[in-house]
Write an enzyme that holds these catalytic residues in place. Sequence first.
Site, short mmCIF file in Angstrom:
data_model
loop_
_atom_site.label_atom_id
_atom_site.label_comp_id
_atom_site.label_asym_id
_atom_site.label_seq_id
_atom_site.Cartn_x
_atom_site.Cartn_y
_atom_site.Cartn_z
N LYS A 278 49.25 30.72 36.86
CA LYS A 278 48.16 31.28 36.07
C LYS A 278 48.21 30.71 34.66
O LYS A 278 49.28 30.30 34.19
CB LYS A 278 48.34 32.80 35.96
CG LYS A 278 47.99 33.59 37.21
CD LYS A 278 48.12 35.08 36.96
CE LYS A 278 47.84 35.89 38.20
NZ LYS A 278 46.47 35.79 38.70
N ARG A 352 47.47 39.52 49.20
CA ARG A 352 46.99 39.65 50.58
C ARG A 352 48.08 39.31 51.57
O ARG A 352 48.10 39.83 52.68
CB ARG A 352 45.73 38.78 50.77
CG ARG A 352 45.93 37.32 50.45
CD ARG A 352 44.61 36.58 50.26
NE ARG A 352 43.99 36.85 48.96
CZ ARG A 352 42.80 36.40 48.58
NH1 ARG A 352 42.07 35.65 49.39
NH2 ARG A 352 42.31 36.70 47.40
N1 BES Z 1 46.97 39.94 40.86
C1 BES Z 1 45.87 39.07 40.95
C2 BES Z 1 44.53 39.79 40.79
C3 BES Z 1 44.26 40.42 39.46
C4 BES Z 1 43.61 39.72 38.47
C5 BES Z 1 44.60 41.72 39.24
C6 BES Z 1 43.34 40.32 37.26
C7 BES Z 1 44.32 42.34 38.02
C8 BES Z 1 43.69 41.63 37.04
C9 BES Z 1 45.86 38.37 42.30
O1 BES Z 1 47.09 38.14 42.87
C10 BES Z 1 45.25 37.03 42.10
O2 BES Z 1 45.83 36.25 41.41
N2 BES Z 1 44.09 36.79 42.69
C11 BES Z 1 43.40 35.58 42.56
C12 BES Z 1 42.90 35.20 43.92
C13 BES Z 1 42.37 33.81 44.00
C14 BES Z 1 43.48 32.81 43.84
C15 BES Z 1 41.70 33.65 45.35
C16 BES Z 1 42.25 35.78 41.60
O3 BES Z 1 41.66 36.86 41.60
O4 BES Z 1 41.97 34.90 40.81
MG MG Z 2 47.96 36.30 42.23
#
Ligand code: BES
Ligand code: MG
Length: 504
Positions: A278, A352
Site C-alpha cells: 500500500k 477475502r
Molecule cells: N483492508 C483493506 C480494505 C480497507 C481499505 C479497509 C480502507 C478499510 C479502509 C483490504 O484488505 C484491501 O486492501 N482491499 C483492497 C482490495 C483490492 C486490492 C481489490 C482495496 O480495497 O483496495
Molecule cells: Mg489489503
Amino acid sequence: MTLDISFSKAPYKNTEAAVICFYDDKESSPSVGSLNYEFKGFVDHVLEKSKSFKGKSGQIEILMLPEGSPYSYVVLLGCGKREDFTKIEAEKLGGKLLCALEAKKIESVEFYADNELSSCGALTAHIAVGLALRSYKFELYQSPKSDDEDDRIMLSLVHFVLFESDVASELYAVQACVNQGVFLARDLVNEPPNILYPDSYAKRIKEQLKPLGVEIEVLDEKKMRKLGMGAILAVGQGSDNPPRMVIMRWNGDKTSTDAPLAFVGKGVTFDTGGISLKPGAGMEDMKMDMGGSAAVVGLMKSLALREAKVNVVAIVGLAENMPSARAYRPADIITSYAGKTIEVLNTDAEGRLVLADALSYVQDIYKPSLIIDLATLTGAMLIALGHEYCGTFVTDDALWEQMERAGKASDEKLWRMPLDKVWKKDMEGTISDTQNMAKSGRWAGSCTAAGFLWHFIDDDTPWAHMDIAGTAWIKTDKDIAPKYGTGFGVRVLDRFVAENYEQS
Ligand code: BES
Ligand code: MG
Ligand code: ZN
C-alpha cells in the site's frame, strides 16, 4: 476511572450538578417544581428570560448557582420535540451531555428525568447508555498530561432520578453488558499492531472470554497446516508473527439441539498490502483491519455477560499481512481449506483469503443455521457508503429483514448491497478455481469481493456479509463514539440475536 451510573426515585442531593431536561415546549417534570423552589425560582427565571435556551434537541446550558444552593451547577438540557425523542435520540443526547459535562470538569451529577410520568424509564435508560458509550477512553499509552490536578478531573457519577427508576435500572443493566462488548471491540481496534498481533490477540480473547464461560479453541499454524488452511497461511507467511484461528463457543441454551448461529470476523492485525504494498500515507490506519474480528469478540462478550439463551459459534481469522522474502506473491496459486484453488493476483486483497478458510471451516465443522461475517474488506465500501452505513450482502430475504430491523433499533445502520451471480463468476479463475481479483477490473469492488466469498458458502446456508470498512473506524467524534475504533457491529448483532434467536 469508571463512570458510576445509578437510578432511584428520590434525589440524594450530594452531587455537584443537577441536570434538568425540557422538551421544546419547555415543560419540565413535577420534581423540577420543588427544585425550582429550592433554587428560589431560578429555573423559571432562566426559562423565561433566556433568549437562547429553547429546549431544542441537544441544546445544553450550564449555569453556576449562588452559594447556599443545593448544587453548584444547574444544567439545562433540551430534548427537542416530544414526538421525535426516540431511544436513539436519547442515546445521542446522553453522548452530548457527557461532552458538555466533561468540558466543564463536572464530576458528579443528579439527572432529574421525570418529564412524563409514563414511559420515561426506557428513554432514561437510553440516555444513560449513550452517556456511557461516549465516555469511552483509550489512554493506555498516555502519560498523565500534567501535574495539574484539574486536568485529571473526569465525570465519575451520574444519578438518574425518576419515578420509573426500576424500569430504567433493569433496562440499563442489560445494555451495560452490550456496552462492555462495544468497549472491548474498541479497545482491540485501538491497540497498536506491535502489541496486538495474532498470537497476543488470541491470548487476549482467551483472557477476556474464558472467565465468562465462553469455550475457546486456538488453532496455531501447525494445526492450520494440518487442516489445509492454505489461504490464511499464505496471507500470514510473510510475517514474523504467525497467524491464528480462534474459535469461540457460547452455549447459552442447553436445552436446544438446533444448529448454532455462526459469526465470522476478519482479523488482519496489520495490512501493509504485502508485496502489493500500500502507499505509505495513511497506512497507519490499517491497524484497524481486524475490526470485523473485534466486533465478533465484542459480541461474544456481550452475549456471555447477559447470559443470552442462545447457542453461537464464532471464529476469527488472525493474520498480519507483511512483505518479506517469505511473503506470498501475486501469481501464487494457493489451496484453501475447502480444496478450491485461488490465484493471488494482488496480495492486498488478503481479507477475502482469510475469510475463505474461516467460512469453510465453520460450515464444515459446525453446520450452522446461518452465517454472518464482518470484515473491513474493501476501500470501495468507503467510496460507496462512507462512515454512516454498513454495506450488507445477504443471500436470504428473511435474514435481511431481521438484520435491517436490528440495524434501525441499534442505530448501527445497514444498507443492503447486491449479491449477483455475475460477480461470483467474475471471481472464477482462468488457470485456477477462483482468483482474488475480479476479471472485470476495479468497478463495484465491494460487490466482487462479496462474489469471491460466495464461492465458499454452501448453497443451503443463509449468509450475510457485512463490509465494515467505513464504519469500524472514524477520524472525527460521533455523539456516542469518540474517534478511532467504534466497535461497530456489536450493537446491531446483539439486537439481531436478542430479537430473533433467544429463548426467553
Ligand atoms: N483492508 C483493506 C480494505 C480497507 C481499505 C479497509 C480502507 C478499510 C479502509 C483490504 O484488505 C484491501 O486492501 N482491499 C483492497 C482490495 C483490492 C486490492 C481489490 C482495496 O480495497 O483496495
Ligand atoms: Mg489489503
Ligand atoms: Zn485488509
